[in-house]
Design a protein around this motif. Structure first.
Motif, PDB file in Angstrom:
ATOM      1  N   THR A  71      -2.692   0.650  -4.306  1.00  0.00           N
ATOM      2  CA  THR A  71      -2.099  -1.232  -3.554  1.00  0.00           C
ATOM      3  C   THR A  71      -1.701  -1.838  -4.609  1.00  0.00           C
ATOM      4  OG1 THR A  71      -4.496  -1.414  -1.772  1.00  0.00           O
ATOM      5  CG2 THR A  71      -2.383  -3.601  -2.902  1.00  0.00           C
ATOM      6  N   LEU A  72      -0.256  -2.349  -4.619  1.00  0.00           N
ATOM      7  CA  LEU A  72       0.708  -2.468  -5.777  1.00  0.00           C
ATOM      8  C   LEU A  72       0.511  -3.723  -5.316  1.00  0.00           C
ATOM      9  CD1 LEU A  72       3.495   0.292  -5.752  1.00  0.00           C
ATOM     10  CD2 LEU A  72       1.328   0.274  -7.207  1.00  0.00           C
ATOM     11  N   ARG A  73       0.488  -4.476  -7.034  1.00  0.00           N
ATOM     12  CA  ARG A  73       0.578  -5.787  -6.940  1.00  0.00           C
ATOM     13  C   ARG A  73       2.123  -5.876  -7.299  1.00  0.00           C
ATOM     14  NH1 ARG A  73       0.379 -10.205 -10.672  1.00  0.00           N
ATOM     15  NH2 ARG A  73       0.532  -8.696 -12.591  1.00  0.00           N
ATOM     16  N   ILE A  74       3.002  -7.140  -6.594  1.00  0.00           N
ATOM     17  CA  ILE A  74       4.618  -7.375  -6.674  1.00  0.00           C
ATOM     18  C   ILE A  74       4.742  -8.241  -7.111  1.00  0.00           C
ATOM     19  CG2 ILE A  74       6.891  -6.267  -6.323  1.00  0.00           C
ATOM     20  CD1 ILE A  74       5.200  -3.961  -4.419  1.00  0.00           C
ATOM     21  N   PRO A  75       6.030  -8.850  -8.200  1.00  0.00           N
ATOM     22  CA  PRO A  75       6.082 -10.535  -8.075  1.00  0.00           C
ATOM     23  C   PRO A  75       7.168 -10.632  -6.967  1.00  0.00           C
ATOM     24  CG  PRO A  75       6.808  -8.639  -9.918  1.00  0.00           C
ATOM     25  CD  PRO A  75       5.692  -8.135  -9.002  1.00  0.00           C
ATOM     26  N   THR A  76       7.327 -11.889  -7.578  1.00  0.00           N
ATOM     27  CA  THR A  76       8.093 -12.164  -6.002  1.00  0.00           C
ATOM     28  C   THR A  76       9.837 -12.564  -7.533  1.00  0.00           C
ATOM     29  OG1 THR A  76       7.886 -14.356  -6.755  1.00  0.00           O
ATOM     30  CG2 THR A  76       7.595 -13.324  -4.418  1.00  0.00           C
ATOM     31  N   ALA A  77      11.190 -11.760  -7.288  1.00  0.00           N
ATOM     32  CA  ALA A  77      12.424 -11.780  -7.844  1.00  0.00           C
ATOM     33  C   ALA A  77      11.942 -13.239  -8.292  1.00  0.00           C
ATOM     34  CB  ALA A  77      13.416 -11.354  -7.265  1.00  0.00           C
ATOM     35  N   ASP A  78      11.983 -14.129  -8.437  1.00  0.00           N
ATOM     36  CA  ASP A  78      12.234 -15.615  -8.552  1.00  0.00           C
ATOM     37  C   ASP A  78      10.952 -15.636  -9.936  1.00  0.00           C
ATOM     38  OD1 ASP A  78       9.877 -15.594  -7.067  1.00  0.00           O
ATOM     39  OD2 ASP A  78      10.529 -17.923  -6.780  1.00  0.00           O
ATOM     40  N   ARG A  79       9.942 -15.022  -9.998  1.00  0.00           N
ATOM     41  CA  ARG A  79       9.415 -15.190 -11.654  1.00  0.00           C
ATOM     42  C   ARG A  79       9.614 -14.056 -13.085  1.00  0.00           C
ATOM     43  NH1 ARG A  79       4.240 -13.561 -10.343  1.00  0.00           N
ATOM     44  NH2 ARG A  79       3.524 -14.529 -12.374  1.00  0.00           N
ATOM     45  N   LEU A  80      10.551 -13.488 -12.443  1.00  0.00           N
ATOM     46  CA  LEU A  80      11.407 -12.955 -13.530  1.00  0.00           C
ATOM     47  C   LEU A  80      12.254 -13.712 -14.629  1.00  0.00           C
ATOM     48  CD1 LEU A  80      11.925  -9.711 -11.106  1.00  0.00           C
ATOM     49  CD2 LEU A  80       9.553 -10.350 -13.208  1.00  0.00           C
ATOM     50  N   ASN A  81      12.209 -13.842 -15.727  1.00  0.00           N
ATOM     51  CA  ASN A  81      12.568 -13.931 -16.507  1.00  0.00           C
ATOM     52  C   ASN A  81      14.187 -13.415 -16.450  1.00  0.00           C
ATOM     53  OD1 ASN A  81      14.196 -14.191 -18.834  1.00  0.00           O
ATOM     54  ND2 ASN A  81      12.350 -14.514 -20.193  1.00  0.00           N
ATOM     55  N   TRP A  86      10.823  -0.482 -13.288  1.00  0.00           N
ATOM     56  CA  TRP A  86       9.955   0.081 -14.661  1.00  0.00           C
ATOM     57  C   TRP A  86       8.292  -1.481 -14.560  1.00  0.00           C
ATOM     58  CZ3 TRP A  86       9.927  -4.260 -17.576  1.00  0.00           C
ATOM     59  CH2 TRP A  86      10.552  -4.868 -17.992  1.00  0.00           C
ATOM     60  N   VAL A  87       9.257  -3.222 -13.516  1.00  0.00           N
ATOM     61  CA  VAL A  87       8.601  -4.055 -13.540  1.00  0.00           C
ATOM     62  C   VAL A  87       7.208  -3.819 -12.710  1.00  0.00           C
ATOM     63  CG1 VAL A  87       8.199  -6.360 -12.227  1.00  0.00           C
ATOM     64  CG2 VAL A  87      10.926  -5.611 -13.877  1.00  0.00           C
ATOM     65  N   ILE A  88       7.312  -3.152 -11.451  1.00  0.00           N
ATOM     66  CA  ILE A  88       6.249  -2.822 -10.686  1.00  0.00           C
ATOM     67  C   ILE A  88       5.785  -1.843 -12.167  1.00  0.00           C
ATOM     68  CG2 ILE A  88       5.940  -1.206  -8.352  1.00  0.00           C
ATOM     69  CD1 ILE A  88       8.558  -2.646  -7.719  1.00  0.00           C
ATOM     70  N   ALA A  89       5.944  -0.768 -12.145  1.00  0.00           N
ATOM     71  CA  ALA A  89       5.181  -0.008 -12.649  1.00  0.00           C
ATOM     72  C   ALA A  89       4.324  -0.915 -13.788  1.00  0.00           C
ATOM     73  CB  ALA A  89       6.059   1.232 -13.754  1.00  0.00           C
ATOM     74  N   GLU A  90       4.418  -2.314 -14.869  1.00  0.00           N
ATOM     75  CA  GLU A  90       4.554  -2.690 -16.271  1.00  0.00           C
ATOM     76  C   GLU A  90       3.285  -3.140 -15.704  1.00  0.00           C
ATOM     77  OE1 GLU A  90       5.282  -4.788 -19.826  1.00  0.00           O
ATOM     78  OE2 GLU A  90       6.459  -3.111 -19.333  1.00  0.00           O
ATOM     79  N   VAL A 141       0.586  -1.200  -0.217  1.00  0.00           N
ATOM     80  CA  VAL A 141       0.052  -0.252   0.138  1.00  0.00           C
ATOM     81  C   VAL A 141       1.111   0.800   0.449  1.00  0.00           C
ATOM     82  CG1 VAL A 141      -1.681   0.943   1.569  1.00  0.00           C
ATOM     83  CG2 VAL A 141      -1.646  -1.412   1.375  1.00  0.00           C
ATOM     84  N   VAL A 142       0.800   2.163  -1.171  1.00  0.00           N
ATOM     85  CA  VAL A 142       1.191   2.924  -1.111  1.00  0.00           C
ATOM     86  C   VAL A 142       1.198   3.984  -0.237  1.00  0.00           C
ATOM     87  CG1 VAL A 142       2.260   4.644  -2.622  1.00  0.00           C
ATOM     88  CG2 VAL A 142       1.504   3.200  -3.325  1.00  0.00           C
ATOM     89  N   GLY A 143       2.756   4.250   0.806  1.00  0.00           N
ATOM     90  CA  GLY A 143       2.208   5.627   1.683  1.00  0.00           C
ATOM     91  C   GLY A 143       2.455   7.157   1.296  1.00  0.00           C
ATOM     92  N   GLU A 144       2.338   7.678   1.343  1.00  0.00           N
ATOM     93  CA  GLU A 144       2.756   9.403   0.929  1.00  0.00           C
ATOM     94  C   GLU A 144       3.956   9.629   1.470  1.00  0.00           C
ATOM     95  OE1 GLU A 144       0.758  11.877   1.340  1.00  0.00           O
ATOM     96  OE2 GLU A 144      -0.517  11.055   1.717  1.00  0.00           O
TER      97      GLU A 144
END
Length: 102
Positions: A84-94, A65-69, A43-46
Motif C-alpha cells: 500500500t502506497l501513501r499518496i499526498p494530494t497535489a495541493d499539499r505539494l510545494n 519520485w514524490v510517491i517514491a520518496e 494498493v499496488v497491483g500486478e
C-alpha cells in the motif's frame, strides 16, 4: 576521492541537513510531507507502474519520485504487488516541486 563524469547527474549534488541533523547529499532537500487526513492510498497491483500511479493521482508522470520518496522506495520502478502506497494530494505539494517536474 573519485571524480564524477561531467555528464553524471550527481555532479550537481549538494549537502543538505535533514530534520535529525544528518547530512544528506542530493540535488534538492528531502521532501517533508508527514501523514495527513487528505492522503490517499493505493494498493499496488500486478501491472501497476509508479509513473502511471503518479499520473492517476497527481496528474503528472514526472512526479513519480514524490510517491517514491514519501514511501521510502529505494527501487521505485520495481513495485511489489500488494504493497500500500501513501499518496499526498497535489495541493499539499510545494509549488516549487510541481514546477520542477515541468
Amino acid at each position: 576521492m573519485r571524480r564524477l563524469a561531467l555528464t553524471s547527474p550527481q555532479r550537481r549534488a549538494l549537502a543538505h541537513r535533514d530534520d535529525a541533523g544528518r547530512v544528506r547529499f542530493g540535488t534538492r532537500p528531502r521532501l517533508r510531507l508527514p501523514p495527513h487526513e487528505t492522503d490517499r492510498f493505493h494498493v499496488v497491483g500486478e501491472t501497476d507502474r509508479i509513473d502511471l500511479i503518479a499520473y492517476d493521482y497527481l496528474g503528472d508522470v514526472e512526479l513519480f519520485w514524490v510517491i517514491a520518496e514519501i514511501n521510502h522506495l529505494a527501487l521505485p520502478m520495481t513495485l511489489t504487488p500488494g504493497v500500500t502506497l501513501r499518496i499526498p494530494t497535489a495541493d499539499r505539494l510545494n509549488p516549487e516541486v510541481l514546477k520542477r517536474a515541468r
